[in-house]
Design an enzyme around this catalytic site. Structure first.
Site, PDB file in Angstrom:
ATOM      1  N   GLY A 109     -15.119   8.160  -9.368  1.00 29.55           N
ATOM      2  CA  GLY A 109     -14.276   6.995  -9.138  1.00 29.55           C
ATOM      3  C   GLY A 109     -13.188   7.368  -8.148  1.00 29.55           C
ATOM      4  N   LEU A 110     -13.375   7.008  -6.870  1.00 29.11           N
ATOM      5  CA  LEU A 110     -12.461   7.404  -5.800  1.00 29.11           C
ATOM      6  C   LEU A 110     -11.483   6.270  -5.534  1.00 29.11           C
ATOM      7  CD1 LEU A 110     -11.810   9.670  -3.799  1.00 29.11           C
ATOM      8  CD2 LEU A 110     -13.411   8.608  -2.192  1.00 29.11           C
TER       9      LEU A 110
ATOM     10  N   VAL B 206      -4.811  11.219  -4.447  1.00 26.70           N
ATOM     11  CA  VAL B 206      -5.104  12.639  -4.301  1.00 26.70           C
ATOM     12  C   VAL B 206      -5.869  13.197  -5.499  1.00 26.70           C
ATOM     13  CG1 VAL B 206      -2.912  13.429  -5.272  1.00 26.70           C
ATOM     14  CG2 VAL B 206      -4.097  14.860  -3.588  1.00 26.70           C
TER      15      VAL B 206
ATOM     16  N   MET C  42     -13.640   0.971  -6.752  1.00 29.30           N
ATOM     17  CA  MET C  42     -13.669  -0.255  -7.549  1.00 29.30           C
ATOM     18  C   MET C  42     -12.682  -1.282  -6.990  1.00 29.30           C
ATOM     19  SD  MET C  42     -13.843   1.255 -11.425  1.00 29.30           S
ATOM     20  CE  MET C  42     -12.857   2.726 -11.139  1.00 29.30           C
TER      21      MET C  42
ATOM     22  N   CYS D 162      -8.471  -1.251 -19.226  1.00 30.34           N
ATOM     23  CA  CYS D 162      -9.081  -0.914 -17.941  1.00 30.34           C
ATOM     24  C   CYS D 162     -10.017   0.284 -18.097  1.00 30.34           C
ATOM     25  CB  CYS D 162      -7.984  -0.613 -16.915  1.00 30.34           C
ATOM     26  SG  CYS D 162      -8.607  -0.345 -15.236  1.00 30.34           S
TER      27      CYS D 162
ATOM     28  N   CYS E 243      -3.040  -0.958 -13.366  1.00 28.12           N
ATOM     29  CA  CYS E 243      -4.345  -0.320 -13.215  1.00 28.12           C
ATOM     30  C   CYS E 243      -5.229  -1.004 -12.171  1.00 28.12           C
ATOM     31  CB  CYS E 243      -5.056  -0.316 -14.571  1.00 28.12           C
ATOM     32  SG  CYS E 243      -6.676   0.436 -14.564  1.00 28.12           S
TER      33      CYS E 243
END
Length: 229
Positions: free
Chosen positions: A15-16, A20, A41, A116, A195
């Site tokens: 999940g990018l 960082v 997402m 979330c 989120c």
């Protein structure tokens, strides 16, 4: 996990987020030899969410999530990994944001990150990753997965599908790892936003959906400790 596979054949989708921590997770997994891909997402769309609500009185600003996507894209290109962009806008609205608004209307302070994680990161995201042929998903959370025989623990809960590559690292070393790979986001400010909606003026953002109704902030002893809008 298929233990007969070589690491290079084990597909991990990270999940990018454009931050960082998740970038460092990609790096750690690449260094360990996994086949790494990333997923960004998209959980918020101002125009669509305005329609879902029925046109709020104050127009929402352009979503800062788009800047995060551009950062995620640059990271993926720098690391030479595939980046998938997926929309979970409806799921986020139905299972996270409506609860968030409902709690505020009841004068309670919600924690949308809990839902979330449950409904988006470790449900919708996991399901989409499975469709893409992932053996594991991974996140940039500062937590650890403990494997004990055929049991797998995420803190106190069982989780056999998640890798949390930076759980043993301090933040300064995460930033140093990003600097080593010359990522532009190596000094990017830590996220403190809602989120996967992004950093905002929270008071103005909330007024888009709930009219201002000033009142006192009262502790459990009945003492007034502040005021809110």
């Amino acid at each position: 996990m298929n233990t007969t596979k070589n690491k290079k054949d084990i597909k991990v989708i990270v999940g990018l987020s454009g931050g960082v921590d998740s970038a460092a997770s990609c790096i750690k997994l690449l260094e360990e030899g996994y086949h790494v891909e990333a997923m960004y997402m998209r959980n918020w769309d101002s125009a669509l969410n305005n329609d879902l609500l029925g046109n709020p009185t104050v127009m929402d600003e352009v979503c800062p999530q788009e800047k995060d996507y551009q950062d995620a894209k640059k990271v993926a290109e720098k690391l030479g990994i595939t980046l998938h962009r997926v929309d979970f806008i409806q799921e986020y609205w139905d299972y996270v944001f409506e609860y968030f608004l409902s709690e505020y209307r009841k004068n309670r302070t919600p924690n949308p990150d809990i839902l979330c994680n449950k409904e988006i990161k470790f449900k919708a995201f996991l399901n989409k990753a499975a469709e893409l042929g992932a053996d594991f998903i991974a996140m940039g959370h500062y937590a650890r997965v403990i494997h004990d025989g055929d049991k797998h623990y995420l803190l106190r809960g069982k989780d056999a599908n998640a890798l949390l590559p930076i759980g043993e690292m301090e933040k300064k070393y995460v930033r140093a790892l990003a600097a080593k790979y010359e990522l532009e986001i190596k000094k990017k400010k830590d996220s403190t936003g809602v989120c996967f909606i992004g950093e905002r003026n929270f008071k103005e953002f909330l007024m888009n959906y709930i009219p201002a109704n000033p009142g006192d902030i009262v502790n459990t002893k009945g003492e007034v400790v502040g005021h809110h809008d």
